[in-house]
Design a protein around this motif. Structure first.
Motif, mmCIF file in Angstrom:
data_model
loop_
_atom_site.group_PDB
_atom_site.id
_atom_site.type_symbol
_atom_site.label_atom_id
_atom_site.label_comp_id
_atom_site.label_asym_id
_atom_site.label_seq_id
_atom_site.Cartn_x
_atom_site.Cartn_y
_atom_site.Cartn_z
ATOM 1 N N ARG A 8 0.683 -1.129 -0.141
ATOM 2 C CA ARG A 8 -0.154 0.024 -0.017
ATOM 3 C C ARG A 8 0.863 1.393 0.078
ATOM 4 N NH1 ARG A 8 -5.200 0.826 2.035
ATOM 5 N NH2 ARG A 8 -5.091 -1.281 3.103
ATOM 6 N N ASN A 9 1.867 1.374 0.950
ATOM 7 C CA ASN A 9 2.686 2.448 0.787
ATOM 8 C C ASN A 9 3.439 2.781 -0.448
ATOM 9 O OD1 ASN A 9 4.524 0.499 1.157
ATOM 10 N ND2 ASN A 9 5.711 1.604 2.918
ATOM 11 N N GLU A 10 3.662 1.972 -1.214
ATOM 12 C CA GLU A 10 4.339 2.192 -2.313
ATOM 13 C C GLU A 10 3.531 2.344 -3.709
ATOM 14 O OE1 GLU A 10 7.169 -1.100 -3.108
ATOM 15 O OE2 GLU A 10 8.157 -0.676 -1.187
ATOM 16 N N ASN A 11 2.153 2.503 -3.318
ATOM 17 C CA ASN A 11 1.184 2.646 -4.481
ATOM 18 C C ASN A 11 0.092 3.565 -3.893
ATOM 19 O OD1 ASN A 11 1.798 0.765 -6.671
ATOM 20 N ND2 ASN A 11 2.115 -0.640 -4.899
ATOM 21 N N LYS A 12 0.504 4.594 -3.214
ATOM 22 C CA LYS A 12 -0.804 5.189 -2.641
ATOM 23 C C LYS A 12 -1.580 5.981 -3.853
ATOM 24 C CE LYS A 12 1.395 6.554 1.467
ATOM 25 N NZ LYS A 12 0.734 6.054 2.441
ATOM 26 N N GLY A 13 -2.767 6.038 -3.499
ATOM 27 C CA GLY A 13 -3.870 6.478 -4.429
ATOM 28 C C GLY A 13 -4.381 5.324 -5.532
ATOM 29 N N MET A 14 -3.682 4.134 -5.564
ATOM 30 C CA MET A 14 -3.879 2.976 -6.350
ATOM 31 C C MET A 14 -5.091 2.319 -5.815
ATOM 32 S SD MET A 14 -2.999 1.454 -9.331
ATOM 33 C CE MET A 14 -1.492 2.464 -9.417
ATOM 34 N N ILE A 15 -6.106 1.759 -6.752
ATOM 35 C CA ILE A 15 -7.128 1.417 -6.434
ATOM 36 C C ILE A 15 -6.736 -0.268 -6.651
ATOM 37 C CG2 ILE A 15 -9.528 0.690 -7.037
ATOM 38 C CD1 ILE A 15 -9.766 3.513 -8.083
ATOM 39 N N GLU A 63 1.775 -5.582 -17.624
ATOM 40 C CA GLU A 63 0.584 -4.757 -17.390
ATOM 41 C C GLU A 63 0.667 -4.154 -16.212
ATOM 42 O OE1 GLU A 63 -2.651 -7.547 -17.575
ATOM 43 O OE2 GLU A 63 -2.266 -8.186 -19.844
ATOM 44 N N LEU A 64 1.358 -4.566 -14.911
ATOM 45 C CA LEU A 64 1.691 -3.793 -13.714
ATOM 46 C C LEU A 64 2.502 -2.613 -14.087
ATOM 47 C CD1 LEU A 64 2.097 -6.603 -11.153
ATOM 48 C CD2 LEU A 64 0.232 -5.268 -11.267
ATOM 49 N N GLU A 65 3.315 -2.695 -15.113
ATOM 50 C CA GLU A 65 4.283 -1.552 -15.309
ATOM 51 C C GLU A 65 3.439 -0.463 -16.199
ATOM 52 O OE1 GLU A 65 7.950 -2.931 -16.985
ATOM 53 O OE2 GLU A 65 8.587 -3.754 -15.038
ATOM 54 N N ASP A 66 2.595 -0.963 -16.932
ATOM 55 C CA ASP A 66 1.751 -0.109 -17.904
ATOM 56 C C ASP A 66 0.521 0.860 -16.932
ATOM 57 O OD1 ASP A 66 3.096 -1.120 -20.176
ATOM 58 O OD2 ASP A 66 1.379 -2.533 -20.788
ATOM 59 N N GLU A 67 0.372 0.048 -15.865
ATOM 60 C CA GLU A 67 -0.602 0.735 -14.959
ATOM 61 C C GLU A 67 0.201 1.258 -13.925
ATOM 62 O OE1 GLU A 67 -3.886 1.020 -15.075
ATOM 63 O OE2 GLU A 67 -3.678 -0.108 -17.024
ATOM 64 N N ASN A 68 1.603 1.583 -13.932
ATOM 65 C CA ASN A 68 2.245 2.193 -13.074
ATOM 66 C C ASN A 68 2.121 1.672 -11.431
ATOM 67 O OD1 ASN A 68 3.833 4.079 -14.824
ATOM 68 N ND2 ASN A 68 1.504 5.181 -14.894
ATOM 69 N N VAL A 69 2.201 0.447 -11.328
ATOM 70 C CA VAL A 69 1.844 -0.217 -10.088
ATOM 71 C C VAL A 69 3.554 -0.571 -9.554
ATOM 72 C CG1 VAL A 69 1.047 -2.112 -8.924
ATOM 73 C CG2 VAL A 69 -0.250 -1.202 -10.452
ATOM 74 N N ASN A 70 3.854 -0.266 -8.341
ATOM 75 C CA ASN A 70 4.986 -0.574 -7.981
ATOM 76 C C ASN A 70 4.666 -1.888 -7.402
ATOM 77 O OD1 ASN A 70 6.624 1.898 -8.280
ATOM 78 N ND2 ASN A 70 5.101 2.773 -6.892
ATOM 79 N N TYR A 71 5.707 -2.920 -7.242
ATOM 80 C CA TYR A 71 5.533 -4.287 -6.876
ATOM 81 C C TYR A 71 7.013 -4.825 -6.692
ATOM 82 C CZ TYR A 71 7.054 -5.179 -11.609
ATOM 83 O OH TYR A 71 7.932 -5.329 -12.817
#
Length: 74
Positions: A8-15, A63-71
């Motif tokens: 969560r803390n690396e993806n603030k605002g991500m649904i 797909e995660l990178e395309d959505e700018n999701v940190n993982y």
């Protein structure tokens, strides 16, 4: 099998539901009940770990990178 960690803390605002939908679209998460379990884990632990088959791994990472999701890959 690879594990993908989303915090969560690396993806603030991500649904999270939108992120989990990527896994569901790739048949990594199979049911709405599983989605619910991942969401509960995310709420409880502020992170979620999803097991990903090697055959889907590169696609889901893209797909995660395309959505700018940190993982993280475990």
């Amino acid at each position: 099998m690879k594990k993908i960690l989303i915090k969560r803390n690396e993806n603030k605002g991500m649904i999270l539901l939108k992120v989990l939908a990527l896994f569901r679209d790739r048949d990594i998460i199979h049911s709405l009940q599983e989605v619910s379990e991942y969401m509960k884990a995310y709420e409880k632990d502020d992170q979620v770990i999803v097991d990903c088959k090697m055959s889907e791994f590169n696609t889901i990472i893209q797909e995660l990178e395309d959505e700018n999701v940190n993982y993280e890959i475990l």
